[in-house]
Every structure is written in C-alpha cells, then in structure tokens.
Design a protein around this motif. Structure first.
Motif, PDB file in Angstrom:
ATOM      1  N   GLN A 146       0.670  -1.373   0.208  1.00 20.86           N
ATOM      2  CA  GLN A 146      -0.486   0.522  -0.296  1.00 20.86           C
ATOM      3  C   GLN A 146       1.193   1.428  -0.225  1.00 20.86           C
ATOM      4  O   GLN A 146       0.354   2.280  -0.647  1.00 20.86           O
ATOM      5  N   PRO A 147       2.106   1.140   0.831  1.00 23.01           N
ATOM      6  CA  PRO A 147       3.023   2.728   0.765  1.00 23.01           C
ATOM      7  C   PRO A 147       3.655   3.380  -0.411  1.00 23.01           C
ATOM      8  O   PRO A 147       3.284   4.158  -0.826  1.00 23.01           O
ATOM      9  N   ALA A 148       2.937   2.117  -1.330  1.00 26.91           N
ATOM     10  CA  ALA A 148       3.986   3.033  -2.561  1.00 26.91           C
ATOM     11  C   ALA A 148       3.207   2.477  -4.082  1.00 26.91           C
ATOM     12  O   ALA A 148       1.874   1.709  -3.671  1.00 26.91           O
ATOM     13  N   CYS A 149       2.704   3.488  -4.367  1.00 24.71           N
ATOM     14  CA  CYS A 149       1.979   3.942  -5.508  1.00 24.71           C
ATOM     15  C   CYS A 149       1.938   3.616  -6.836  1.00 24.71           C
ATOM     16  O   CYS A 149       0.604   2.428  -6.592  1.00 24.71           O
ATOM     17  N   TYR A 150       2.771   2.474  -7.279  1.00 22.57           N
ATOM     18  CA  TYR A 150       2.640   1.607  -8.327  1.00 22.57           C
ATOM     19  C   TYR A 150       2.589   0.178  -7.720  1.00 22.57           C
ATOM     20  O   TYR A 150       2.690  -0.448  -8.310  1.00 22.57           O
ATOM     21  N   LEU A 151       2.528  -0.048  -6.663  1.00 20.87           N
ATOM     22  CA  LEU A 151       1.911  -0.906  -5.973  1.00 20.87           C
ATOM     23  C   LEU A 151       0.662  -1.360  -5.252  1.00 20.87           C
ATOM     24  O   LEU A 151       0.312  -2.067  -4.321  1.00 20.87           O
ATOM     25  N   ARG A 152       0.273   0.032  -5.596  1.00 19.95           N
ATOM     26  CA  ARG A 152      -0.919  -0.499  -4.292  1.00 19.95           C
ATOM     27  C   ARG A 152      -1.918  -0.986  -5.128  1.00 19.95           C
ATOM     28  O   ARG A 152      -1.581  -1.150  -6.792  1.00 19.95           O
ATOM     29  N   ASP A 153      -3.789  -0.801  -4.796  1.00 24.64           N
ATOM     30  CA  ASP A 153      -4.406  -1.346  -6.016  1.00 24.64           C
ATOM     31  C   ASP A 153      -4.496  -0.084  -7.083  1.00 24.64           C
ATOM     32  O   ASP A 153      -4.326   1.173  -6.826  1.00 24.64           O
ATOM     33  N   ILE A 154      -4.826  -1.222  -8.047  1.00 20.83           N
ATOM     34  CA  ILE A 154      -4.478  -0.118 -10.299  1.00 20.83           C
ATOM     35  C   ILE A 154      -6.352  -0.321  -9.928  1.00 20.83           C
ATOM     36  O   ILE A 154      -7.315  -0.956  -9.830  1.00 20.83           O
ATOM     37  N   HIS A 155      -6.947   0.996 -10.460  1.00 19.00           N
ATOM     38  CA  HIS A 155      -7.359   1.560 -10.260  1.00 19.00           C
ATOM     39  C   HIS A 155      -8.534   2.359 -12.156  1.00 19.00           C
ATOM     40  O   HIS A 155      -7.540   2.256 -12.773  1.00 19.00           O
ATOM     41  N   PRO A 156      -9.036   1.685 -12.699  1.00 17.76           N
ATOM     42  CA  PRO A 156      -9.651   1.809 -13.640  1.00 17.76           C
ATOM     43  C   PRO A 156      -9.583   3.514 -13.911  1.00 17.76           C
ATOM     44  O   PRO A 156      -9.680   4.245 -14.597  1.00 17.76           O
ATOM     45  N   ALA A 157     -10.018   4.545 -12.553  1.00 18.32           N
ATOM     46  CA  ALA A 157     -10.465   6.095 -12.466  1.00 18.32           C
ATOM     47  C   ALA A 157     -10.275   6.635 -13.217  1.00 18.32           C
ATOM     48  O   ALA A 157      -9.444   7.168 -14.097  1.00 18.32           O
ATOM     49  N   HIS A 158      -8.154   6.372 -12.694  1.00 18.06           N
ATOM     50  CA  HIS A 158      -6.867   6.942 -13.029  1.00 18.06           C
ATOM     51  C   HIS A 158      -5.662   6.633 -13.339  1.00 18.06           C
ATOM     52  O   HIS A 158      -4.297   7.149 -13.721  1.00 18.06           O
ATOM     53  N   ASP A 159      -5.519   4.610 -13.222  1.00 18.60           N
ATOM     54  CA  ASP A 159      -3.688   4.484 -13.695  1.00 18.60           C
ATOM     55  C   ASP A 159      -4.598   3.446 -15.076  1.00 18.60           C
ATOM     56  O   ASP A 159      -4.979   3.455 -15.661  1.00 18.60           O
ATOM     57  N   ILE A 160      -3.101   4.116 -15.707  1.00 18.39           N
ATOM     58  CA  ILE A 160      -2.865   3.670 -17.264  1.00 18.39           C
ATOM     59  C   ILE A 160      -2.571   2.474 -17.044  1.00 18.39           C
ATOM     60  O   ILE A 160      -1.175   2.054 -16.396  1.00 18.39           O
ATOM     61  N   VAL A 161      -2.560   1.525 -17.829  1.00 18.12           N
ATOM     62  CA  VAL A 161      -1.979   0.316 -17.777  1.00 18.12           C
ATOM     63  C   VAL A 161      -1.826   0.026 -19.471  1.00 18.12           C
ATOM     64  O   VAL A 161      -1.579   0.708 -20.479  1.00 18.12           O
ATOM     65  N   ALA A 162      -0.474  -0.971 -19.863  1.00 21.25           N
ATOM     66  CA  ALA A 162      -0.073  -1.640 -21.052  1.00 21.25           C
ATOM     67  C   ALA A 162       0.641  -2.749 -21.204  1.00 21.25           C
ATOM     68  O   ALA A 162       1.180  -3.180 -20.043  1.00 21.25           O
ATOM     69  N   PRO A 163       0.402  -3.730 -21.806  1.00 22.13           N
ATOM     70  CA  PRO A 163      -0.786  -2.996 -22.911  1.00 22.13           C
ATOM     71  C   PRO A 163      -2.267  -3.008 -22.926  1.00 22.13           C
ATOM     72  O   PRO A 163      -2.845  -4.112 -21.852  1.00 22.13           O
ATOM     73  N   ALA A 164      -2.294  -2.364 -23.760  1.00 21.13           N
ATOM     74  CA  ALA A 164      -4.084  -2.221 -23.408  1.00 21.13           C
ATOM     75  C   ALA A 164      -4.848  -3.704 -23.560  1.00 21.13           C
ATOM     76  O   ALA A 164      -5.827  -3.587 -22.671  1.00 21.13           O
ATOM     77  N   GLY A 165      -4.189  -3.965 -24.632  1.00 24.47           N
ATOM     78  CA  GLY A 165      -5.099  -5.332 -25.563  1.00 24.47           C
ATOM     79  C   GLY A 165      -4.441  -6.712 -25.337  1.00 24.47           C
ATOM     80  O   GLY A 165      -4.255  -7.211 -25.943  1.00 24.47           O
ATOM     81  N   ALA A 166      -3.974  -6.073 -23.344  1.00 26.21           N
ATOM     82  CA  ALA A 166      -3.527  -8.375 -23.327  1.00 26.21           C
ATOM     83  C   ALA A 166      -4.486  -9.135 -23.785  1.00 26.21           C
ATOM     84  O   ALA A 166      -5.677  -9.497 -23.354  1.00 26.21           O
ATOM     85  N   ALA A 167      -3.829 -10.094 -23.747  1.00 23.55           N
ATOM     86  CA  ALA A 167      -4.622 -11.776 -23.709  1.00 23.55           C
ATOM     87  C   ALA A 167      -5.146 -11.703 -22.439  1.00 23.55           C
ATOM     88  O   ALA A 167      -4.311 -11.315 -22.104  1.00 23.55           O
ATOM     89  N   ASP A 168      -5.863 -13.265 -22.040  1.00 25.23           N
ATOM     90  CA  ASP A 168      -5.465 -13.396 -21.022  1.00 25.23           C
ATOM     91  C   ASP A 168      -4.576 -13.956 -20.306  1.00 25.23           C
ATOM     92  O   ASP A 168      -4.395 -14.003 -19.034  1.00 25.23           O
ATOM     93  N   THR A 169      -3.810 -14.160 -21.197  1.00 31.51           N
ATOM     94  CA  THR A 169      -2.697 -15.013 -20.434  1.00 31.51           C
ATOM     95  C   THR A 169      -1.161 -13.731 -20.499  1.00 31.51           C
ATOM     96  O   THR A 169      -0.429 -13.763 -20.178  1.00 31.51           O
ATOM     97  N   ALA A 170      -1.520 -12.686 -20.327  1.00 29.63           N
ATOM     98  CA  ALA A 170      -0.901 -11.546 -20.402  1.00 29.63           C
ATOM     99  C   ALA A 170      -1.789 -10.333 -19.134  1.00 29.63           C
ATOM    100  O   ALA A 170      -2.013  -9.631 -20.236  1.00 29.63           O
ATOM    101  N   ARG A 171      -1.916 -10.119 -18.257  1.00 27.97           N
ATOM    102  CA  ARG A 171      -2.226  -9.494 -17.534  1.00 27.97           C
ATOM    103  C   ARG A 171      -1.362  -7.640 -17.484  1.00 27.97           C
ATOM    104  O   ARG A 171      -0.089  -7.203 -17.853  1.00 27.97           O
ATOM    105  N   PRO A 172      -1.392  -6.593 -18.141  1.00 22.12           N
ATOM    106  CA  PRO A 172      -1.581  -5.435 -17.986  1.00 22.12           C
ATOM    107  C   PRO A 172      -0.553  -5.074 -16.998  1.00 22.12           C
ATOM    108  O   PRO A 172      -1.716  -5.341 -16.131  1.00 22.12           O
TER     109      PRO A 172
END
Length: 286
Positions: A146-172
């Motif tokens: 929790q204390p590390a922003c990049y290791l906190r829960d990822i939230h769809p409202a403001h966190d950007i991930v890649a690759p956006a179109g990842a398959a089920d076997t590759a979590r963004p």
C-alpha cells in the motif's frame, strides 16, 4: 476529447512549459505557483518535467515511517510530499517523465472521473504517438504494498496500463499514475510516466523487503513496450501532445514565479515539518 471540450480549451490562454530538471520541493512548489497564475492572470499551464536529484514523492497522508531514510541518503535521493494522496513514487532522473496540468475549476468537468478522462487524453495520445498500446485499466487489481503508489491497487479511474489489449495470458501492467487536487478553485493534475524501470532503487526507498521481481511483475515502461527509444524523444512527444490538446503557446516561468516557488519550496515542500508531518510554515515563522 469531445469537440465541445476541445473548443473550450483551445479558446483559453494556455502555455506549454518544457521545464528544466529541478529538485522535488521546487517542482511541487511550481504547481502551486501555476495555480496562482491561473487565478490572477488567467494563464493556464501544461508542462513536462524531470527530477534532479531523483526524488521520492510521498502521498499526502503517507506515514513518513514507511520511508527507508538511510537508503535515500546513501543513494542521493531527495524526498518531498505531494498535495495528492496515494502512495510514494520514486521519480528517477532518467526513468521517470512527469507532467502537470493546471486550469480553473469552473472551466473543466466538475465530476472527478470526467475530469480525469479529459486531462488524461493528452497522456493517452502521447502513448499512442510513441507506439505504446496503453489505456485506462479495464479492471481493478489488488494492492501488493500500500505505501508504494505503483504497487497499490490499480484503479480504472486514473491508472494507465499497457498493453491495453493484452490477452488473458498477459495481464496489463501499470505504466502511468495520475492524480488531481483542487486548490483555490483551480484543478491541478500531475502524473508520472515510466520511461524505463529502476526496480531496485524504486523499492529500496521504502522500509520493507520487496523483491525487484514483485515490482517488475506489476509495472512496465515505455522502453519495455516499444524497445530502444531516446528519452528526449519521449519527453518531446509528451510535450507536443499536451500542447496540441489545449492549443498552448510555448512559454516559460516568469522571474517572479520562480522566486515565489523557491520561497514556497524552502518553507513547505523542502521542510521536515511538511515532509514528515504535513505541517507547512508561514513566511512569518521562518
């Protein structure tokens, strides 16, 4: 951006500042100064910037005891505290690229999620121009630390991930974090884009035993997604996307703004009172 939103932004006075690398306290102070300029002079600001020295920025309510102060001192890493919440972010001088957007609150959506959508448009556009398949997270991911922003829960409202179109076997993986706060009727959004990864230094700033692999399993970077790319190219691309988004004129800080930022950095963002206890001293207390 909708045509209406695009038109209203372009009708205003915006400046694009491709800022110099500065220490963390000054970078945070400049955001407050830009807010004052937006109020008093009607000039809105978008900017890109880097951190020198590399800096850990604590979230507003983050406990200072979560920091490995000895590691930061040994590695020459500065520490400051943001006005926005969330966990700490290690801003590496090379691996991190940051930005700020400052605009009067009555000119942007009042709904927080709508405002995020609007202000993150140029960030997603920059990723697209760089060849990175990025988008808002499609679903939440639980926190690892929790204390590390990049290791906190990822939230769809403001966190950007890649690759956006990842398959089920590759979590963004997270590639950009963004946060907003409002001050004196001005909205300030700032964010961090991972140009490259420095997992050892990132997790080392925290007083915990986290393996590098834990970080790299959760976080990706522009270079990881597209291969070799020059940092200056990525920085310029982000600046261009921000400027095009609001039709900004190239600009610089005025001398009085830099002076005000230095004063604010000394008595607030660079002081132990603020960094460790969220206490800001008035000028008369210096």
């Amino acid at each position: 951006m909708t045509d209406a939103a695009s038109g209203s932004l372009a009708d205003r006075d915006w400046r694009l500042i491709r800022d110099d690398a500065r220490d963390g306290a000054t970078q945070m102070a400049l955001e407050e100064v830009a807010a004052e300029t937006a109020i008093t002079d009607g000039i809105r600001t978008v900017r890109t910037f880097s951190w020198e020295p590399s800096t850990l920025s604590l979230g507003y309510r983050q406990d200072a005891e979560t920091v490995d102060w000895g590691f930061c001192e040994r590695e020459g890493i500065g520490v400051t505290r943001r006005q926005t919440g969330g966990g700490g972010i290690y801003h590496d001088r090379f691996a991190d690229i940051s930005y700020t957007i400052v605009a009067p609150a009555d000119e942007v959506p009042g709904d927080l999620m709508d405002c995020y959508d609007l202000f993150c448009e140029p960030i997603l556009e920059a990723f697209d121009r760089l060849g990175v398949d990025a988008d808002f997270a499609a679903s939440e991911q639980d926190a690892i630390y929790q204390p590390a922003c990049y290791l906190r829960d990822i939230h769809p409202a403001h966190d950007i991930v890649a690759p956006a179109g990842a398959a089920d076997t590759a979590r963004p993986k997270k590639i950009s974090g963004n946060a907003q706060y409002r001050q004196r009727d001005v909205v300030i959004q700032h964010g961090s884009l991972s140009f490259d990864l420095e997992p050892t230094r990132h997790v080392g700033t925290f007083a915990t035993d986290i393996a590098d692999a834990t970080f790299t399993d959760r976080v990706t970077s522009i270079r990881e997604q597209v291969g070799e790319i020059d940092r200056e190219t990525a920085l310029e691309t982000l600046g261009d996307a921000l400027g095009d988004w609001c039709d900004a004129d190239d600009g610089t800080w005025r001398a009085e703004e830099l002076e005000a930022a230095r004063d604010l950095a000394d008595r607030k963002y660079g002081s132990d009172a603020w960094i460790k206890n969220r206490e800001a001293l008035e000028a008369s207390e210096q």
